[in-house]
Design an enzyme around this catalytic site. Structure first.
Site, mmCIF file in Angstrom:
data_model
loop_
_atom_site.group_PDB
_atom_site.id
_atom_site.type_symbol
_atom_site.label_atom_id
_atom_site.label_comp_id
_atom_site.label_asym_id
_atom_site.label_seq_id
_atom_site.Cartn_x
_atom_site.Cartn_y
_atom_site.Cartn_z
ATOM 1 N N THR A 1 0.796 -1.204 0.000
ATOM 2 C CA THR A 1 0.000 0.000 0.000
ATOM 3 C C THR A 1 0.832 1.259 0.000
ATOM 4 O O THR A 1 1.746 1.403 0.774
ATOM 5 C CB THR A 1 -0.919 -0.006 1.211
ATOM 6 O OG1 THR A 1 -1.483 -1.271 1.301
ATOM 7 C CG2 THR A 1 -1.956 1.049 1.078
ATOM 8 N N GLN A 2 0.489 2.138 -0.921
ATOM 9 C CA GLN A 2 1.205 3.397 -0.961
ATOM 10 C C GLN A 2 0.192 4.513 -0.793
ATOM 11 O O GLN A 2 -0.962 4.278 -0.499
ATOM 12 C CB GLN A 2 1.910 3.582 -2.294
ATOM 13 C CG GLN A 2 2.379 2.328 -2.967
ATOM 14 C CD GLN A 2 1.255 1.596 -3.664
ATOM 15 O OE1 GLN A 2 0.221 2.154 -3.976
ATOM 16 N NE2 GLN A 2 1.468 0.321 -3.888
#
Lengths: 290, 265, 266, 213, 260
Positions: E33-34
């Site tokens: 996840t960014q």
């Protein structure tokens, strides 16, 4: 004829250095409908003679020339399902190139990759060689292509420092044999009528680079008609595709030759044939009509 | 850090969010990379099983926060049947909560019911379908489908069958059930009107002697009215409910769909 | 020597460039009882002989009767090894389902046919595999209209106007070839009748088509872009079609020809 | 440069690349890229990727170097395998692929600039998330925030090489002046058909020399 | 969905309370996840009787920095579909490549079948849902515009969570707050679509773009607008806002020297 058993397995040399299985595969090709490719100065034409093996086949379907990415066409002669396998590999190659390089694969590179792939099927006893010879025609874009997905455009007037004299991109034509051997060609022919077709192609002096794409279409149709041996074979259907540059009719894409143009070319081809056959009995000409 | 500009300006002035909003910055300390894979799309559903029918209903509003995404997003679906429209289906499903999960859940169940027919040559019973739905939900016990599902149909005897589920597959056959945003508003109303809770026979006595009003099976017509009333009231009191009311009614003759408008405020 | 050494596996070419194992697999198709398929501008029809040869347990797989629901737009009929057909059928089922789920669209027929062709080709090029011993007729309708395809063990797939595979199918094909021009504009009823006639031609002299040995499947374009879903007629249901056939016979044997002639006039 | 909690090297500096053109000078249309850095390190953030393709890096030095090394290797392979030099686009595509697919593990802002005879000079910017932007000029690094206005106001289409060099120098001087994290000398490389020419400008003489030496 | 793509997909404290993230591993392998970095703001769209109008400005922001001003956020597919992207630009580019390869694959068969806007929306929603389920979301909200199987106007949304919905008017980001009410006034429901001309739809969208530029600080006065109908797509990528009026500023009295 005495066979020694060296021809029973792929990947085995005979004492005189032959790989029989590859040679036999070539035999399968020699029974296929004639396929040709012509590299013109402004594009490439591919054409194939589809023998009508049954009246029940739906006319105008069952295409034999396939597109790879958008700018490459592939036609093969020999075992049709093998040809499909070949095409699906070609498409994989093109899409993996897209994934890594983010641009269309150059024709020369896809030919080289596929040459290696076909060659691999001559190396192992667990597989058999491809029963097809394949002609690959493509057009490498002469334009400056963006990286796939990029946004923005740089200076409005374009990049500086370009060498305007440089010509990039253009047509490419390659033929791959069951052995994996491939060369680039000006005109390529395979299948049943290849000898006749090659003779005709040579007469075109393609290496001069003067034949235009439109002329190429006419010639391709004529050559397929000339190469068709109607004393032996049933009727056939002509399938033709072409690829031109951005200024040409297909704008760099591999597409089917429009029906109208193809019909014209076929009409001209029949006429040319009739002219040739004038001295022969005229029954042949009648047969063409049906 | 300065090399990457003041990223913290990104959310300095928004509402508070549960996670630090700064994009992972150049070597800027611990990187927080959490992502919350759910949202609540509001809306409410309701199911009632009758003597020889089952009704599933849902409003058609879809929300995110205070925004209305759309005024028409169906929450009740046909399951199985001959084609993608659900022709000749006998089972219905409502989903409310996280709409994306609901959509996928519906598609999975639909596929399973159709495959059942393909493999066994007969339609799936509601009972089997109910058990299967539970299994699907529990299969994602540790990353659940965030939905309240209600399944409806007719049982082997032709009686209305209604099953309701929690997000991880616990299920129960019930007479009626409300789900979603306005569940807590509608459910007490149903208890009273469907199961006659807190209704007593007048003059029957005091204290323990007081007799409960006997339950009678609801007629289809009055049940539809009940559903409509439940939603009309819910719309007044819950902002995430409104726009339209979609009802699917299963009877022995098949599934009938009824749509009526609700207030759009 | 009668036998040759080039027929032990599907990875060996004969000196003539043939692959005998594939050709033998085609023979397996001829062991199956006959099926006939044909298309008009509006309909696609499959008719089949139900009496199973020793090869087949299940003659007709129709994705509309037993396989109802998900690929409502096409069906298949087989001749040859039914178990091989089941593998291909399940594969097609999955492909069709995945197309519905991924794109919300009924899978285009040509593509699903090509996909089983490609699968079959792999079996003819690798040691340790054998070609599928089954031929299929795939009939259905997509947005481009009705289609009929033939699938062969070699991996060859072809679109046909009409086709027949299985035991004594040559006689059926001869019938189809003779009447080829009449199919395009035929009504649903006429098309089925042509199918039944072709089927009957392939029967031994003393046999007749009955409700016990015949199955019919029809798919058509309904009104306003809607499909008439694939429908399988089996057992008693077939009688509507068989009756139609016998009625016509008693009235006028040349009705079909006349019908065609009238259409040409119009 | 400083050490952060993560143990990554962080490099500061500003980079300007410009893709610029002009008519009139034989073979002098070119692509320019400059960079400036604090003086304590012997090498600038400019890394030659292929002879006429360069990358400029900001963010974590370790990350960007690793990415640049991988791309350099791949480009060499490309050249050998296909017997043709890779284009700037190819380099940009490779950088982008790495930066995008590893965005959660990298802190790398890159500028790719290159010259090839077919496409001329080009500049691509790959900011933190791994998107790819073709630009007329690209700026990055801590000092760049201070010179968005300068660059926007002073950039013109079709500058000559000299004008280009002055544009870059002027921009960097401003960045050095206003950014507390930028300073020192100006290094510059000019990519043209003639190859890569390195420039150096020192504060000693008001960034007028020594230039190309 | 709101003004902060960074906040999309996150629970709001004011509604859910502070989220206890402790069970989510904060280290270890497979962390995807960014957060969005370079982002685009609103996309707005409205159906009219023959098709759909879509618009998005040409800005890609880097936090509050207006970093790239020539980013085209509308993408066409097949000459039948327009997709408008809000949110992360790198993910937009990824989806663009995904769509290109889909386009190539689709054209192989050359059998007269083409993916329409509805098919494409279903596909994109599946891609987005898959990625969110892998905890590796594509940080976008998309509007897909075109026509459906019956040739009727089609407009639908899909976001990083895989949530989908369809309406006669749609807007992402800030547009959901500012443009959507304006558009809904013109096209209140599906029934109203038939009475809207292309001109009316284009005018409404342009007006909304102007309102968005007035009130959304991370927007730009250069934008792209596309009209998609059964006849094809008319895409303009370098439009400028017209007839802005900031003269009202003169009349504003508030702070400092202007208190009188």
């Amino acid at each position: 004829m005495v066979r020694t058993g060296y021809d029973l397995s792929n990947s085995v040399f005979s004492p005189d250095g032959r790989n029989f299985q590859v040679e036999y595969a070539t035999k399968a090709v020699e029974n296929g409908g004639t396929a040709i490719g012509i590299r013109c100065k402004d594009g490439v034409v591919l054409a194939v003679e589809k023998i009508i093996t049954s009246k029940l086949l739906k006319p105008g379907t069952n295409k034999r020339i396939a597109t790879v990415d958008k700018h490459v066409g592939v036609v093969s002669s020999g075992l049709v399902p093998d040809g499909r396998h070949f095409v699906s590999r070609a498409r994989d190659e093109a899409s993996s190139w897209r994934r890594f390089i983010k641009s269309p694969i150059p024709t020369s590179i896809i030919a080289s990759r596929l040459g290696s792939y076909v060659q691999m099927y001559t190396l192992y006893s667990s597989v058999r060689p491809f029963g097809v010879t394949t002609i690959i025609g493509g057009w490498d874009s002469e334009e400056e292509l963006p990286v796939d997905g990029q946004v923005g455009s740089g200076p409005k007037m374009g990049a500086g420092g370009k060498d305007e004299s440089l010509r990039s991109g253009g047509p490419g034509l390659y033929m791959i044999e069951p052995s994996g051997l491939y060369w680039g060609y000006y005109g390529a022919a395979t299948g049943k009528g290849r000898q006749v077709a090659k003779g005709e192609l040579e007469k075109l002096n393609l290496q001069n680079g003067t034949l235009s794409l439109l002329e190429g279409v006419k010639e391709a149709a004529r050559i397929i008609y000339v190469a068709h041996d109607d004393s032996k074979d049933k009727d056939f259907e002509l399938e033709m595709t072409w690829i031109s540059g951005k200024d040409g009719p297909t704008k760099g894409r591999h597409e089917e030759v429009p029906a109208k143009l193809r019909e014209e070319a076929e009409k001209a081809a029949k006429k040319a044939l009739e002219g040739e056959d004038e001295e022969d009995d005229s029954s042949k000409g009648d047969k063409m009509e049906e | 850090m300065a090399a990457l500009f003041g990223q913290d300006a990104l959310t300095d002035n928004g509402p508070g969010y549960a996670f630090s909003q700064a994009p992972s910055s150049a070597a800027g300390g611990i990187r927080e990379r959490s992502f919350y894979p759910y949202t609540d799309n509001g809306g409410s559903t309701l199911g009632i099983a009758g003597e020889d029918f089952t009704i599933l209903a849902g409003d058609t509003r879809s929300t995110s926060g205070y925004n209305i995404n759309t005024r028409y997003a169906p929450k009740v679906f046909k399951i199985g049947g001959d084609d993608s429209e659900g022709t000749n289906a006998t089972i219905i499903l409502s989903v409310v909560g996280f709409a994306a999960d609901g959509q996928i859940l519906k598609e999975r169940l639909d596929t399973i019911v159709k495959m059942y027919r393909y493999q066994h040559g007969k339609p799936m019973s509601v009972k089997a379908c109910a058990q299967r739905l539970s299994t699907i939900l529990y299969g994602k016990r540790f990353f659940p489908y965030y939905v309240h599902a209600i399944l409806g149909g007719l049982d082997e005897e032709g009686k209305g069958a209604l099953y309701s589920y929690d997000p991880v597959g616990s299920y129960e056959r019930e007479q009626c059930r409300a789900g979603g945003a306005a569940a807590s508003l509608i459910m007490p109303f149903l208890d009273n009107q469907v199961n006659f809770k807190n209704q007593y026979v007048p003059e029957s006595g005091e204290g323990h002697a007081l007799q409960e009003r006997p339950r009678v099976p609801l007629k289809r017509k009055e049940t539809e009215e009940l559903v409509r009333d439940a939603f009309t009231s819910a719309v007044e009191r819950h902002i995430e409910v409104g726009d339209g009311l979609q009802m699917l009614v299963v009877t022995k003759d098949g599934v009938e769909e009824i749509y009526s408008p609700l207030k759009r405020d | 020597m009668f036998r040759n050494n080039y027929d032990n596996d599907s990875v060996t070419f004969s000196p003539q460039g043939r692959i005998f194992q594939v050709e033998y697999a085609q023979e397996a198709v001829k062991q199956g009882s006959v099926v006939v398929g044909l298309v008009s501008k509006t309909h696609a029809v499959l008719v089949a002989l139900k009496e199973c040869s020793s090869y087949e347990k299940q003659l007709l797989y129709i994705n509309g009767g037993r396989y109802q629901g998900i690929d409502d737009h096409f069906g298949i009929a087989l001749a040859g090894l039914a178990s091989d057909a089941r593998v291909l059928s399940n594969f097609m089922k999955q492909q069709a389902l995945s197309s519905k789920l991924t794109y919300g669209r009924a899978i285009p027929l040509e593509r699903i046919v090509a996909s089983i062709g490609d699968r079959a080709q792999t079996n003819t090029q690798h040691y340790g595999k054998r070609p599928y011993g089954v031929g299929l007729l795939i009939a259905g309708i997509d947005v481009t209209g009705p289609h009929l395809y033939e699938f062969q063990p070699s991996g060859m797939t072809q679109e046909m106007v009409a086709c027949s595979i299985g035991a004594r199918s040559q006689t059926a094909r001869t019938y189809l070839e003779r009447n080829l021009d009449e199919f395009a504009n035929a009504s649903k009823e006429q098309l089925v009748q042509h199918g039944l006639k072709a089927l009957k031609n392939s029967l031994p002299q003393d046999k007749e088509l009955t409700i016990d040995n015949t199955t019919v499947a029809v798919i058509g374009m309904g009104k306003v872009g809607k499909l008439e879903n694939f429908k399988l007629y089996d057992g008693q249901d077939v009688s509507v079609w068989l009756d139609l056939d016998s009625e016509e016979k008693s009235e006028d044997t040349s009705a079909a020809t006349e019908g065609a002639a009238m259409e040409i006039d119009s | 440069m400083d050490m952060r909690k993560t143990g990554m090297l962080n490099e500061d500096g500003i980079h300007i690349d410009m893709d610029h053109l002009k008519k009139g000078e034989v073979n002098a249309d070119r692509e320019l890229r400059i960079q400036e850095r604090t003086a304590e390190r012997p090498l600038g953030p400019t890394l030659p990727i292929e002879s006429r393709i360069s990358s400029l890096r900001s963010g974590s030095a370790a990350d960007t170097q690793a990415v640049a090394d991988i791309v350099q290797y791949n480009l060499e392979q490309f050249g050998v395998e296909y017997d043709m030099p890779p284009t700037t686009q190819t380099a940009a595509a490779m950088f982008q692929e790495l930066c995008y697919h590893n965005k959660d593990r990298l802190s790398a802002g890159m500028i790719i600039a290159g010259y090839d005879p077919r496409h001329g000079g080009q500049v691509y910017s790959i900011p933190l998330g791994g998107s790819l932007h073709k630009q007329s000029y690209a700026i990055g690094g801590s000092g760049s925030t201070y010179i968005y206005g300068y660059c926007d106001a002073n950039w013109r289409e079709g500058m000559t090489e000299e004008e280009g060099v002055n544009f870059v120098k002027g921009a960097l001087q401003e960045a050095i002046k206003w950014d507390g994290s930028s300073g020192g000398v100006i290094r510059m490389v000019v990519l043209t058909a003639k190859g890569a020419v390195r420039h150096l400008y020192l504060p000693d003489n008001g960034y007028t020399g020594p230039g190309t030496k | 969905m709101n003004h902060f793509p960074q906040a999309w997909g996150r629970p709001r404290d004011d509604i859910y309370g502070h989220y206890d993230a402790s069970f989510l591993q904060s280290s270890g392998p497979n962390q995807h996840t960014q957060s969005p970095v370079v982002t685009g703001t609103s996309v707005i769209a409205v159906k009219f009787k023959d098709g759909v109008v879509v618009a998005a400005d040409n800005l890609a922001s880097y936090g509050s920095l207006a970093r790239f001003t020539d980013v085209k956020r509308l993408r066409t597919f097949n000459d039948t579909t327009v997709i408008g992207f809000g949110g992360d630009v790198s993910d937009m580019q990824y989806l663009d490549r995904v769509l290109s390869s889909l386009d190539i694959k689709e054209s192989y068969a050359n059998d007269g079948h083409h993916l329409n806007a509805k098919n494409l929306h279903t596909y994109l929603a599946k891609v987005l849902y898959k990625r969110r389920s892998d905890f590796n979301p594509l940080w976008n909200q998309l509007l897909v515009a075109g026509t459906d199987d019956d040739g009727k106007p089609f407009l639908s949304s899909a976001d990083l969570l895989g949530t989908t919905f369809s309406a006669p008017t749609l807007a992402t980001g800030f547009g959901a707050h500012l443009a959507q009410p304006l558009l809904r006034r013109i096209v209140p429901d599906e029934a109203a679509v038939g009475g809207i001309t292309q001109e009316a739809a284009v005018a409404a969208v342009k007006e909304c773009m102007k309102v968005l530029f007035y009130r959304d600080a991370r927007s730009l006065d250069k934008y792209s607008i596309a009209v998609v109908t059964n006849e094809g797509i008319d895409l303009k990528e370098d439009e400028k806002l017209e007839a802005q009026s900031w003269a009202f500023a003169e009349g504003i009295r508030g702070y400092g020297t202007q208190v009188s």
